[in-house]
Design a protein around this motif. Structure first.
Motif, PDB file in Angstrom:
ATOM      1  N   PHE A 202       0.839  -1.191   0.000  1.00 27.63           N
ATOM      2  CA  PHE A 202       0.000   0.000   0.000  1.00 27.63           C
ATOM      3  C   PHE A 202       0.878   1.246   0.000  1.00 27.63           C
ATOM      4  CE2 PHE A 202      -2.807  -3.282   1.426  1.00 27.63           C
ATOM      5  CZ  PHE A 202      -4.052  -2.933   0.919  1.00 27.63           C
ATOM      6  N   THR A 203       0.467   2.261  -0.763  1.00 28.16           N
ATOM      7  CA  THR A 203       1.270   3.466  -0.925  1.00 28.16           C
ATOM      8  C   THR A 203       1.212   4.343   0.325  1.00 28.16           C
ATOM      9  OG1 THR A 203      -0.557   4.757  -1.838  1.00 28.16           O
ATOM     10  CG2 THR A 203       0.741   3.435  -3.383  1.00 28.16           C
ATOM     11  N   GLU A 204       2.132   5.283   0.386  1.00 32.20           N
ATOM     12  CA  GLU A 204       2.129   6.230   1.506  1.00 32.20           C
ATOM     13  C   GLU A 204       0.831   7.021   1.543  1.00 32.20           C
ATOM     14  OE1 GLU A 204       4.728  10.029   3.228  1.00 32.20           O
ATOM     15  OE2 GLU A 204       5.437   8.877   1.483  1.00 32.20           O
ATOM     16  N   GLN A 205       0.314   7.400   0.375  1.00 29.24           N
ATOM     17  CA  GLN A 205      -0.940   8.142   0.326  1.00 29.24           C
ATOM     18  C   GLN A 205      -2.095   7.301   0.869  1.00 29.24           C
ATOM     19  OE1 GLN A 205      -1.923   9.659  -3.534  1.00 29.24           O
ATOM     20  NE2 GLN A 205      -4.008  10.270  -2.954  1.00 29.24           N
ATOM     21  N   GLN A 206      -2.145   6.021   0.522  1.00 30.38           N
ATOM     22  CA  GLN A 206      -3.195   5.144   1.039  1.00 30.38           C
ATOM     23  C   GLN A 206      -3.093   4.986   2.547  1.00 30.38           C
ATOM     24  OE1 GLN A 206      -2.206   1.862  -1.661  1.00 30.38           O
ATOM     25  NE2 GLN A 206      -4.322   1.895  -2.399  1.00 30.38           N
ATOM     26  N   ARG A 207      -1.883   4.845   3.044  1.00 29.62           N
ATOM     27  CA  ARG A 207      -1.689   4.696   4.490  1.00 29.62           C
ATOM     28  C   ARG A 207      -2.077   5.972   5.226  1.00 29.62           C
ATOM     29  NH1 ARG A 207       3.278   2.625   2.629  1.00 29.62           N
ATOM     30  NH2 ARG A 207       4.470   4.253   3.694  1.00 29.62           N
ATOM     31  N   ARG A 208      -1.750   7.111   4.632  1.00 29.25           N
ATOM     32  CA  ARG A 208      -2.091   8.391   5.267  1.00 29.25           C
ATOM     33  C   ARG A 208      -3.611   8.580   5.300  1.00 29.25           C
ATOM     34  NH1 ARG A 208       0.245  11.557   1.930  1.00 29.25           N
ATOM     35  NH2 ARG A 208       2.290  11.407   2.894  1.00 29.25           N
ATOM     36  N   GLU A 209      -4.266   8.168   4.235  1.00 27.93           N
ATOM     37  CA  GLU A 209      -5.724   8.291   4.190  1.00 27.93           C
ATOM     38  C   GLU A 209      -6.374   7.427   5.270  1.00 27.93           C
ATOM     39  OE1 GLU A 209      -8.869   8.800   0.639  1.00 27.93           O
ATOM     40  OE2 GLU A 209      -7.772   6.914   0.605  1.00 27.93           O
ATOM     41  N   LEU A 210      -5.888   6.194   5.423  1.00 29.20           N
ATOM     42  CA  LEU A 210      -6.410   5.330   6.474  1.00 29.20           C
ATOM     43  C   LEU A 210      -6.113   5.909   7.855  1.00 29.20           C
ATOM     44  CD1 LEU A 210      -5.565   1.798   5.062  1.00 29.20           C
ATOM     45  CD2 LEU A 210      -7.847   2.700   5.517  1.00 29.20           C
ATOM     46  N   GLN A 211      -4.942   6.491   8.014  1.00 23.51           N
ATOM     47  CA  GLN A 211      -4.606   7.108   9.298  1.00 23.51           C
ATOM     48  C   GLN A 211      -5.572   8.231   9.620  1.00 23.51           C
ATOM     49  OE1 GLN A 211      -2.991   6.153  11.767  1.00 23.51           O
ATOM     50  NE2 GLN A 211      -1.010   7.054  11.968  1.00 23.51           N
ATOM     51  N   ASN A 212      -5.889   9.056   8.631  1.00 21.37           N
ATOM     52  CA  ASN A 212      -6.846  10.139   8.847  1.00 21.37           C
ATOM     53  C   ASN A 212      -8.232   9.596   9.167  1.00 21.37           C
ATOM     54  OD1 ASN A 212      -4.886  12.101   8.377  1.00 21.37           O
ATOM     55  ND2 ASN A 212      -5.326  12.206   6.180  1.00 21.37           N
ATOM     56  N   ALA A 213      -8.596   8.500   8.498  1.00 16.45           N
ATOM     57  CA  ALA A 213      -9.898   7.896   8.777  1.00 16.45           C
ATOM     58  C   ALA A 213      -9.973   7.382  10.214  1.00 16.45           C
ATOM     59  CB  ALA A 213     -10.164   6.753   7.800  1.00 16.45           C
ATOM     60  N   LEU A 214      -8.891   6.777  10.689  1.00 15.49           N
ATOM     61  CA  LEU A 214      -8.889   6.286  12.071  1.00 15.49           C
ATOM     62  C   LEU A 214      -8.948   7.425  13.072  1.00 15.49           C
ATOM     63  CD1 LEU A 214      -6.384   3.278  12.109  1.00 15.49           C
ATOM     64  CD2 LEU A 214      -8.865   3.269  11.893  1.00 15.49           C
ATOM     65  N   LYS A 215      -8.358   8.554  12.738  1.00 20.49           N
ATOM     66  CA  LYS A 215      -8.444   9.712  13.633  1.00 20.49           C
ATOM     67  C   LYS A 215      -9.900  10.151  13.791  1.00 20.49           C
ATOM     68  CE  LYS A 215      -3.826  11.604  12.832  1.00 20.49           C
ATOM     69  NZ  LYS A 215      -3.033  12.730  12.255  1.00 20.49           N
ATOM     70  N   ILE A 216     -10.628  10.170  12.692  1.00 15.22           N
ATOM     71  CA  ILE A 216     -12.048  10.532  12.781  1.00 15.22           C
ATOM     72  C   ILE A 216     -12.822   9.482  13.567  1.00 15.22           C
ATOM     73  CG2 ILE A 216     -14.160  10.829  11.415  1.00 15.22           C
ATOM     74  CD1 ILE A 216     -12.365  12.056   9.224  1.00 15.22           C
ATOM     75  N   LEU A 217     -12.520   8.216  13.324  1.00 20.49           N
ATOM     76  CA  LEU A 217     -13.241   7.144  13.999  1.00 20.49           C
ATOM     77  C   LEU A 217     -12.972   7.126  15.496  1.00 20.49           C
ATOM     78  CD1 LEU A 217     -14.979   4.549  13.849  1.00 20.49           C
ATOM     79  CD2 LEU A 217     -12.869   3.295  13.364  1.00 20.49           C
ATOM     80  N   TYR A 218     -11.699   7.304  15.858  1.00 21.26           N
ATOM     81  CA  TYR A 218     -11.313   7.057  17.253  1.00 21.26           C
ATOM     82  C   TYR A 218     -10.940   8.311  18.042  1.00 21.26           C
ATOM     83  CZ  TYR A 218     -11.171   1.955  16.768  1.00 21.26           C
ATOM     84  OH  TYR A 218     -11.493   0.635  16.610  1.00 21.26           O
ATOM     85  N   ARG A 219     -10.494   9.373  17.378  1.00 19.87           N
ATOM     86  CA  ARG A 219      -9.956  10.516  18.128  1.00 19.87           C
ATOM     87  C   ARG A 219     -10.858  11.732  18.096  1.00 19.87           C
ATOM     88  NH1 ARG A 219      -4.462   9.692  19.033  1.00 19.87           N
ATOM     89  NH2 ARG A 219      -4.731  11.376  20.543  1.00 19.87           N
TER      90      ARG A 219
END
Length: 258
Positions: A202-219
């Protein structure tokens, strides 16, 4: 085909081409073994088990024994194991508990020593179940998930695709895809499985997008329903949609963030 003279192969067992069977191994009638499999010593493969091609089964493994379920009525059920799997010493995989049901392991999986898959478990492709991990009945392990040593997976729970359970943790709630749990904890997620995602291409952009999604979900201060609405509104990627779909279909709820 090479079968040790002390091995017992019952009539009615179907063995593929180029099979090796070690000393004192027992293969019961009603078993199917694919081509190019190597089965070590003191292995028991019992009726209703189907082993794919190119599998390696190490000493002391038991495949297809009856489930440890008081509701079991000795009805016919099965175990299905895919191609290219490695099953290490002392692994136990039990067959389905109801008539016509099955326990399933996908292709290219590694089941490490003394791990256990209970009745009706579903394991996806390229999953790794490490030493001593215990997966209870009807649990589901997604593609390329990694269940570390001595983890406990409660019945009916799910571990999403490319999630990682860290060593010694336990879950009674679902682990969302792409997440990593905290070691020696219960029902806790500590972030994105970034290393696993990178290794999976998975690309850095894909990983960053998932990271942002988890921030919305959990933080964020949003509850799960509100967070899902925002994710589905703000993101269009297949990965985030997969994450949302997993959570929406959860029957037990998802692990919390710590």
């Amino acid at each position: 085909m090479t079968i040790h003279p002390t091995a017992i192969i019952e009539p009615g067992a179907q063995l593929g081409d180029n099979i090796k069977v070690g000393p004192y191994t027992y293969i019961e009638s009603g078993v199917t073994v694919g081509d190019n499999c190597a089965i070590a010593s003191h292995v028991a493969i019992l009726a209703g088990t189907r082993l794919g091609n190119n599998c390696k089964v190490h000493a002391g493994t038991v495949l297809g024994d009856v489930p440890q379920d008081l509701a079991f009525k000795d009805e016919p059920s099965s175990v299905k194991i895919g191609d290219n799997c490695v099953i290490r010493e002392g692994v136990t995989v039990h067959r389905g508990t109801k008539a016509g049901t099955e326990t399933v392991v996908g292709d290219d999986c590694l089941l490490m020593a003394y791990s256990h898959l209970a009745h009706n478990v579903k394991v996806g492709d390229r999953a790794i179940i490490a030493n001593g991990a215990l997966v209870a009945g009807y649990a589901e392990i997604g593609d390329r998930a990694f269940i570390s040593g001595n983890c406990l997976v409660h019945q009916f729970t799910r571990v999403g695709r490319l999630a990682m359970m860290s060593g010694g943790c336990a879950i009674q709630k679902d682990v969302p895809p792409f997440c990593i749990t905290r070691s020696l904890s219960t029902n806790t997620v500590m972030g994105l499985n970034a290393i696993g995602l990178r290794r999976a291409g998975f690309t850095e952009q894909q990983r960053r997008e998932l990271q942002n999604a988890l921030k919305i979900l959990y933080r964020s201060q949003l509850n799960v329903s509100q967070a899902l609405e925002k994710l589905e509104s703000d993101f269009t990627s297949d990965l985030v949609r997969e994450l949302c779909e997993f959570i929406r279909t959860s029957q037990r709820g998802i692990c919390k963030f710590i």
